[in-house]
Motif scaffolding. Structure first.
Motif, PDB file in Angstrom:
ATOM      1  N   VAL A 117       0.837  -1.204   0.000  1.00 13.42           N
ATOM      2  CA  VAL A 117       0.000   0.000   0.000  1.00 13.42           C
ATOM      3  C   VAL A 117       0.870   1.251   0.000  1.00 13.42           C
ATOM      4  CG1 VAL A 117      -1.631   1.338   1.392  1.00 13.42           C
ATOM      5  CG2 VAL A 117      -1.994  -1.108   1.058  1.00 13.42           C
ATOM      6  N   GLN A 118       1.919   1.259   0.829  1.00 12.54           N
ATOM      7  CA  GLN A 118       2.842   2.394   0.841  1.00 12.54           C
ATOM      8  C   GLN A 118       3.491   2.575  -0.518  1.00 12.54           C
ATOM      9  OE1 GLN A 118       6.641   1.816   2.592  1.00 12.54           O
ATOM     10  NE2 GLN A 118       6.742   3.851   3.515  1.00 12.54           N
ATOM     11  N   GLU A 119       3.863   1.471  -1.146  1.00 10.40           N
ATOM     12  CA  GLU A 119       4.531   1.504  -2.448  1.00 10.40           C
ATOM     13  C   GLU A 119       3.634   2.088  -3.534  1.00 10.40           C
ATOM     14  OE1 GLU A 119       5.969  -1.929  -5.608  1.00 10.40           O
ATOM     15  OE2 GLU A 119       6.019  -2.366  -3.450  1.00 10.40           O
ATOM     16  N   LEU A 120       2.338   1.810  -3.475  1.00  6.95           N
ATOM     17  CA  LEU A 120       1.415   2.217  -4.531  1.00  6.95           C
ATOM     18  C   LEU A 120       0.766   3.575  -4.296  1.00  6.95           C
ATOM     19  CD1 LEU A 120      -0.467  -1.186  -5.050  1.00  6.95           C
ATOM     20  CD2 LEU A 120       1.354  -0.230  -6.470  1.00  6.95           C
ATOM     21  N   THR A 121       0.954   4.171  -3.119  1.00 11.45           N
ATOM     22  CA  THR A 121       0.203   5.358  -2.739  1.00 11.45           C
ATOM     23  C   THR A 121       1.083   6.607  -2.705  1.00 11.45           C
ATOM     24  OG1 THR A 121      -1.217   3.974  -1.340  1.00 11.45           O
ATOM     25  CG2 THR A 121      -1.295   6.345  -0.959  1.00 11.45           C
ATOM     26  N   PRO A 122       0.645   7.726  -3.325  1.00  5.55           N
ATOM     27  CA  PRO A 122       1.341   9.013  -3.155  1.00  5.55           C
ATOM     28  C   PRO A 122       1.330   9.420  -1.685  1.00  5.55           C
ATOM     29  CG  PRO A 122      -0.267   9.125  -4.940  1.00  5.55           C
ATOM     30  CD  PRO A 122      -0.521   7.838  -4.228  1.00  5.55           C
ATOM     31  N   GLU A 123       2.377  10.105  -1.248  1.00  2.69           N
ATOM     32  CA  GLU A 123       2.536  10.399   0.180  1.00  2.69           C
ATOM     33  C   GLU A 123       1.368  11.187   0.752  1.00  2.69           C
ATOM     34  OE1 GLU A 123       5.814  12.481   3.162  1.00  2.69           O
ATOM     35  OE2 GLU A 123       6.457  11.605   1.259  1.00  2.69           O
ATOM     36  N   ASP A 124       0.779  12.108  -0.035  1.00  4.34           N
ATOM     37  CA  ASP A 124      -0.311  12.923   0.496  1.00  4.34           C
ATOM     38  C   ASP A 124      -1.638  12.167   0.557  1.00  4.34           C
ATOM     39  OD1 ASP A 124      -0.556  12.790  -2.258  1.00  4.34           O
ATOM     40  OD2 ASP A 124      -1.361  14.823  -2.455  1.00  4.34           O
ATOM     41  N   ASN A 130      -4.959   4.142   3.851  1.00  3.65           N
ATOM     42  CA  ASN A 130      -5.100   3.350   5.071  1.00  3.65           C
ATOM     43  C   ASN A 130      -6.545   3.285   5.536  1.00  3.65           C
ATOM     44  OD1 ASN A 130      -2.466   2.300   6.153  1.00  3.65           O
ATOM     45  ND2 ASN A 130      -1.870   4.406   5.787  1.00  3.65           N
ATOM     46  N   SER A 131      -7.298   4.367   5.316  1.00  2.00           N
ATOM     47  CA  SER A 131      -8.728   4.336   5.634  1.00  2.00           C
ATOM     48  C   SER A 131      -9.450   3.321   4.759  1.00  2.00           C
ATOM     49  CB  SER A 131      -9.345   5.729   5.436  1.00  2.00           C
ATOM     50  OG  SER A 131      -8.764   6.672   6.308  1.00  2.00           O
ATOM     51  N   LEU A 132      -9.067   3.273   3.476  1.00  2.00           N
ATOM     52  CA  LEU A 132      -9.678   2.320   2.551  1.00  2.00           C
ATOM     53  C   LEU A 132      -9.366   0.893   2.976  1.00  2.00           C
ATOM     54  CD1 LEU A 132     -11.256   2.086  -0.153  1.00  2.00           C
ATOM     55  CD2 LEU A 132      -9.037   1.973  -1.295  1.00  2.00           C
ATOM     56  N   MET A 133      -8.111   0.633   3.374  1.00  2.00           N
ATOM     57  CA  MET A 133      -7.748  -0.714   3.798  1.00  2.00           C
ATOM     58  C   MET A 133      -8.480  -1.105   5.080  1.00  2.00           C
ATOM     59  SD  MET A 133      -5.879  -2.004   1.505  1.00  2.00           S
ATOM     60  CE  MET A 133      -6.819  -0.994   0.347  1.00  2.00           C
ATOM     61  N   LEU A 134      -8.616  -0.149   6.005  1.00  2.93           N
ATOM     62  CA  LEU A 134      -9.350  -0.442   7.231  1.00  2.93           C
ATOM     63  C   LEU A 134     -10.813  -0.736   6.923  1.00  2.93           C
ATOM     64  CD1 LEU A 134      -9.268  -0.528  10.387  1.00  2.93           C
ATOM     65  CD2 LEU A 134     -10.217   1.763  10.291  1.00  2.93           C
ATOM     66  N   ALA A 135     -11.381   0.008   5.953  1.00  2.00           N
ATOM     67  CA  ALA A 135     -12.768  -0.248   5.565  1.00  2.00           C
ATOM     68  C   ALA A 135     -12.920  -1.673   5.061  1.00  2.00           C
ATOM     69  CB  ALA A 135     -13.201   0.751   4.490  1.00  2.00           C
ATOM     70  N   ALA A 136     -11.935  -2.154   4.308  1.00  2.00           N
ATOM     71  CA  ALA A 136     -11.983  -3.527   3.808  1.00  2.00           C
ATOM     72  C   ALA A 136     -11.892  -4.525   4.953  1.00  2.00           C
ATOM     73  CB  ALA A 136     -10.849  -3.763   2.809  1.00  2.00           C
ATOM     74  N   VAL A 137     -10.921  -4.323   5.832  1.00  2.00           N
ATOM     75  CA  VAL A 137     -10.715  -5.252   6.942  1.00  2.00           C
ATOM     76  C   VAL A 137     -11.932  -5.286   7.859  1.00  2.00           C
ATOM     77  CG1 VAL A 137      -9.339  -5.700   9.003  1.00  2.00           C
ATOM     78  CG2 VAL A 137      -8.209  -5.055   6.873  1.00  2.00           C
ATOM     79  N   GLN A 138     -12.382  -4.100   8.290  1.00  2.00           N
ATOM     80  CA  GLN A 138     -13.481  -4.058   9.239  1.00  2.00           C
ATOM     81  C   GLN A 138     -14.819  -4.346   8.582  1.00  2.00           C
ATOM     82  OE1 GLN A 138     -13.030  -4.130  12.333  1.00  2.00           O
ATOM     83  NE2 GLN A 138     -10.836  -3.766  12.247  1.00  2.00           N
ATOM     84  N   GLY A 139     -14.952  -4.023   7.284  1.00  3.86           N
ATOM     85  CA  GLY A 139     -16.163  -4.405   6.585  1.00  3.86           C
ATOM     86  C   GLY A 139     -16.308  -5.912   6.544  1.00  3.86           C
TER      87      GLY A 139
END
Length: 411
Positions: A117-124, A130-139
């Motif tokens: 995720v860090q590799e694919l994501t612009p720093e800003d 991370n919110s998107l990944m948490l949505a996947a995990v918690q969803g």
């Protein structure tokens, strides 16, 4: 990112059902919280040997390929135990063995996912990713928590594990289409000026391992935030020993109540995705972690006195929401701070610490719950969250002086 989101959402539905079903199966088979503590410890012991070494593997290899391989291995093991359970030939030691093997994959999978995720994501956009990944995990956990208590009573352990194995197939298919070819994060060209590296493969491997450890020890902001991260992860895993006994011993709500409690936590974490980004940007990552870890700690001190499911579920909702914001804040800050080519090694340093803490606290919490009362186990876990809150608060006072003019935190 959409494909990674889908892969994790589907996979976590199966994993959430797996975790809840195995926990409930062991509790019903042994009628002992100590057995749950042993399960958590057995899940963690193999990782203590592997985590110090797997960080280099994550940084050396294509992270997408690594995730696919880990999914395939875990899915095969779970399918084997599912078949044994469906044919009524499964034994408790086999369930313990499955949790051990799957746990090794888990502890290697999540640092790999974070690094990708860090590799694919612009720093800003790191907070948003991370919110998107948490949505996947918690969803996924929300859907699993909402149905597992009801499904377990109808299809049993074997049926739940069979569903979990199928989700790994979908996850692999999604990851396969994320990109083409083999991609490895390159070291910066400035490393060419460093002293000559060892010539043999083993020497280079341990040299890279030492580089990651040295980065952690010389960067106080990363060290303290990582300690908070380790305490946070270990405390969450220890809660796995406590939720089922809470439903069974205090709330008297059975497997269905256990499903409601898991669902309350997962729904809270999922909803936190809506406001986490604004909350973190307004309060800063370190302060956000301090606030949310404190809320979870206070909730754990109160939870054993809740007595009724209608009270306990909202408390778990609040805890899950705080977990969402705190987890996003820690992950995003770590990704902003740590260079991409160090991410695997740095993460695994703190996951190793979390694993050691988890073994100790899970056994201690299980023993305290069995001998003294469940509330003492909850208080112990609450103190771990207090420690995470304190560790996260310290870097705010010292971070400015540690970054020289013209440098970033990662430098």
């Amino acid at each position: 990112m959409r494909l990674i989101f889908t892969a994790n959402l589907i996979s976590m539905i199966g994993s959430g059902m797996n975790s809840a079903a195995v926990t409930w199966y062991i509790l019903q088979a042994t009628h002992s919280e100590v057995s749950l503590g042993i399960m958590i410890a057995l899940m963690t012991l193999p990782t203590l040997a592997l985590l110090p070494l797997t960080g280099v593997i994550i940084d050396r290899n294509d992270r997408r390929h690594l995730m696919m391989g880990l999914d395939a291995a875990r899915g095969a093991v779970i399918l084997t135990i599912a078949i044994l359970a469906l044919t009524h030939r499964v034994h408790l030691w086999q369930v313990y063995g499955m949790t051990m093997i799957v746990s090794v994959g888990f502890w290697m999978f999540w640092p790999t996912l974070n690094a990708l995720v860090q590799e694919l994501t612009p720093e800003d956009k790191l907070i948003d990713s991370n919110s998107l990944m948490l949505a996947a995990v918690q969803g996924g956990w929300m859907l699993a928590g909402a149905v597992v208590g009801f499904m377990y009573n109808h299809i049993g352990l074997g049926g739940v594990l069979l569903i979990d194995a199928a989700t790994y197939v979908i996850s692999i298919a999604c990851l396969f289409h994320v990109r083409k070819g083999r991609v490895i994060v390159a070291h910066p060209e400035r490393e060419a000026s460093l002293p000559e590296r060892p010539a043999n493969a083993a020497g280079r491997y341990f040299h890279e391992l030492h580089e990651g450890f040295n980065y952690v020890m010389t960067n106080r902001r990363a060290l303290l935030l990582g300690i908070a991260w380790a305490l946070f992860i270990a405390a969450m895993m220890t809660q796995g020993v406590l939720t089922a006994p809470l439903s069974d011993r205090i709330l008297h709500a059975g497997a269905v109540g256990y499903g409601w409690l898991n669902g309350g936590w997962a729904i809270g974490a999922l909803i936190s995705v809506v406001y986490a980004s604004r909350f973190i940007r307004r309060n800063g990552a370190h302060r956000s972690v301090t606030i949310t870890m404190s809320v979870i700690a206070l909730s754990l001190f109160f939870l054993p006195a809740s007595r009724w499911l209608v009270i306990a579920v909202p408390v778990l909702f609040l805890m899950g929401s705080s977990r969402g914001v705190g987890g996003i804040a820690i992950s995003s800050e770590m990704m902003e701070m740590v260079p991409k080519y160090f991410m695997g090694r740095v993460q695994n340093t703190f996951f190793f610490l979390a694993s050691g803490l988890q073994i100790f606290t899970s056994l201690l919490a299980g023993e305290a719950a069995h001998r003294e009362g469940l509330k003492y186990a909850y208080w112990l876990t609450g103190l771990m969250y207090v420690g995470a809150a304190l560790a996260a608060s310290w870097p705010m006072r010292a971070s400015v002086e540690e970054v020289a003019p013209g440098q970033t935190a990662a430098d």
